[in-house]
Design a protein around this motif. Structure first.
Motif, short mmCIF file in Angstrom:
data_model
loop_
_atom_site.label_atom_id
_atom_site.label_comp_id
_atom_site.label_asym_id
_atom_site.label_seq_id
_atom_site.Cartn_x
_atom_site.Cartn_y
_atom_site.Cartn_z
N LYS A 50 0.84 -1.19 0.00
CA LYS A 50 0.00 0.00 0.00
C LYS A 50 0.88 1.24 0.00
O LYS A 50 1.97 1.24 0.55
CB LYS A 50 -0.88 0.02 1.26
CG LYS A 50 -2.06 -0.90 1.21
CD LYS A 50 -2.81 -0.94 2.50
CE LYS A 50 -3.48 0.35 2.84
NZ LYS A 50 -4.34 0.24 4.04
N GLU A 51 0.35 2.29 -0.64
CA GLU A 51 1.07 3.56 -0.56
C GLU A 51 1.03 4.05 0.87
O GLU A 51 0.12 3.73 1.64
CB GLU A 51 0.40 4.60 -1.46
CG GLU A 51 0.53 4.34 -2.93
CD GLU A 51 -0.13 5.44 -3.74
OE1 GLU A 51 -1.11 6.03 -3.26
OE2 GLU A 51 0.33 5.69 -4.85
N ASN A 52 2.00 4.88 1.22
CA ASN A 52 1.99 5.37 2.60
C ASN A 52 0.85 6.36 2.80
O ASN A 52 0.22 6.84 1.88
CB ASN A 52 3.35 5.98 2.98
CG ASN A 52 3.67 7.24 2.21
OD1 ASN A 52 2.78 7.92 1.72
ND2 ASN A 52 4.95 7.56 2.12
N TRP A 53 0.59 6.66 4.05
CA TRP A 53 -0.54 7.49 4.44
C TRP A 53 -0.48 8.87 3.79
O TRP A 53 -1.49 9.39 3.32
CB TRP A 53 -0.56 7.64 5.97
CG TRP A 53 -1.66 8.52 6.44
CD1 TRP A 53 -2.93 8.15 6.69
CD2 TRP A 53 -1.60 9.92 6.68
NE1 TRP A 53 -3.68 9.23 7.09
CE2 TRP A 53 -2.87 10.35 7.09
CE3 TRP A 53 -0.59 10.87 6.60
CZ2 TRP A 53 -3.15 11.66 7.41
CZ3 TRP A 53 -0.88 12.17 6.93
CH2 TRP A 53 -2.14 12.56 7.33
N LYS A 110 0.93 9.86 0.95
CA LYS A 110 0.62 9.82 -0.48
C LYS A 110 -0.88 9.64 -0.72
O LYS A 110 -1.46 10.28 -1.58
CB LYS A 110 1.39 8.69 -1.17
CG LYS A 110 2.77 9.03 -1.59
CD LYS A 110 3.32 7.89 -2.42
CE LYS A 110 4.46 8.39 -3.27
NZ LYS A 110 4.98 7.33 -4.14
N ARG A 111 -1.50 8.74 0.07
CA ARG A 111 -2.94 8.53 -0.09
C ARG A 111 -3.71 9.80 0.24
O ARG A 111 -4.61 10.21 -0.49
CB ARG A 111 -3.41 7.39 0.83
CG ARG A 111 -3.03 6.03 0.36
CD ARG A 111 -3.78 4.95 1.15
NE ARG A 111 -3.87 5.20 2.58
CZ ARG A 111 -3.08 4.65 3.51
NH1 ARG A 111 -2.13 3.82 3.14
NH2 ARG A 111 -3.25 4.93 4.78
N THR A 112 -3.35 10.43 1.35
CA THR A 112 -4.07 11.63 1.78
C THR A 112 -3.85 12.77 0.79
O THR A 112 -4.79 13.48 0.43
CB THR A 112 -3.60 12.05 3.19
OG1 THR A 112 -3.78 10.94 4.07
CG2 THR A 112 -4.39 13.23 3.69
N GLY A 135 -3.18 12.56 -2.34
CA GLY A 135 -3.94 12.25 -3.55
C GLY A 135 -5.40 12.58 -3.40
O GLY A 135 -6.03 13.11 -4.32
N LYS A 136 -5.97 12.29 -2.22
CA LYS A 136 -7.38 12.60 -1.98
C LYS A 136 -7.60 14.11 -1.96
O LYS A 136 -8.60 14.60 -2.49
CB LYS A 136 -7.84 11.98 -0.67
CG LYS A 136 -7.95 10.48 -0.71
CD LYS A 136 -8.34 9.92 0.64
CE LYS A 136 -8.36 8.40 0.63
NZ LYS A 136 -8.68 7.85 1.95
#
Length: 76
Positions: free
Chosen positions: A6-9, A11-13, A15-16
């Motif tokens: 999974k991408e790290n937190w 990167k996910r945040t 991106g959102k």
């Protein structure tokens, strides 16, 4: 079998957040903004309605006050 990492937190945040602002800009382009004349007309309509409702509430309050005072006076 290899696991998909999974991408790290962050990167996910991030991106959102980026997607949110992209969609926000896209939606704001669809908005039909009112003209200054429409804003003025709508403001006057709202002000008139507020004034009418305020007068109605004031009159009702006065009539109720007189009625309650009459009831209290009748039983004293």
């Amino acid at each position: 079998m290899s696991e998909v990492k999974k991408e790290n937190w962050f990167k996910r945040t991030w991106g959102k957040v980026c997607r949110y602002f992209r969609e926000l800009r896209s939606e704001l382009k669809k908005v039909v903004w009112p003209t200054p004349q429409q804003v003025l007309k709508n403001t006057l309509v709202v002000a008139a309605c507020v004034l009418c409702v305020g007068v109605f509430i004031w009159l009702f309050d006065e009539v109720a006050s007189v009625g309650i005072a009459a009831l209290i006076g009748a039983f004293n």
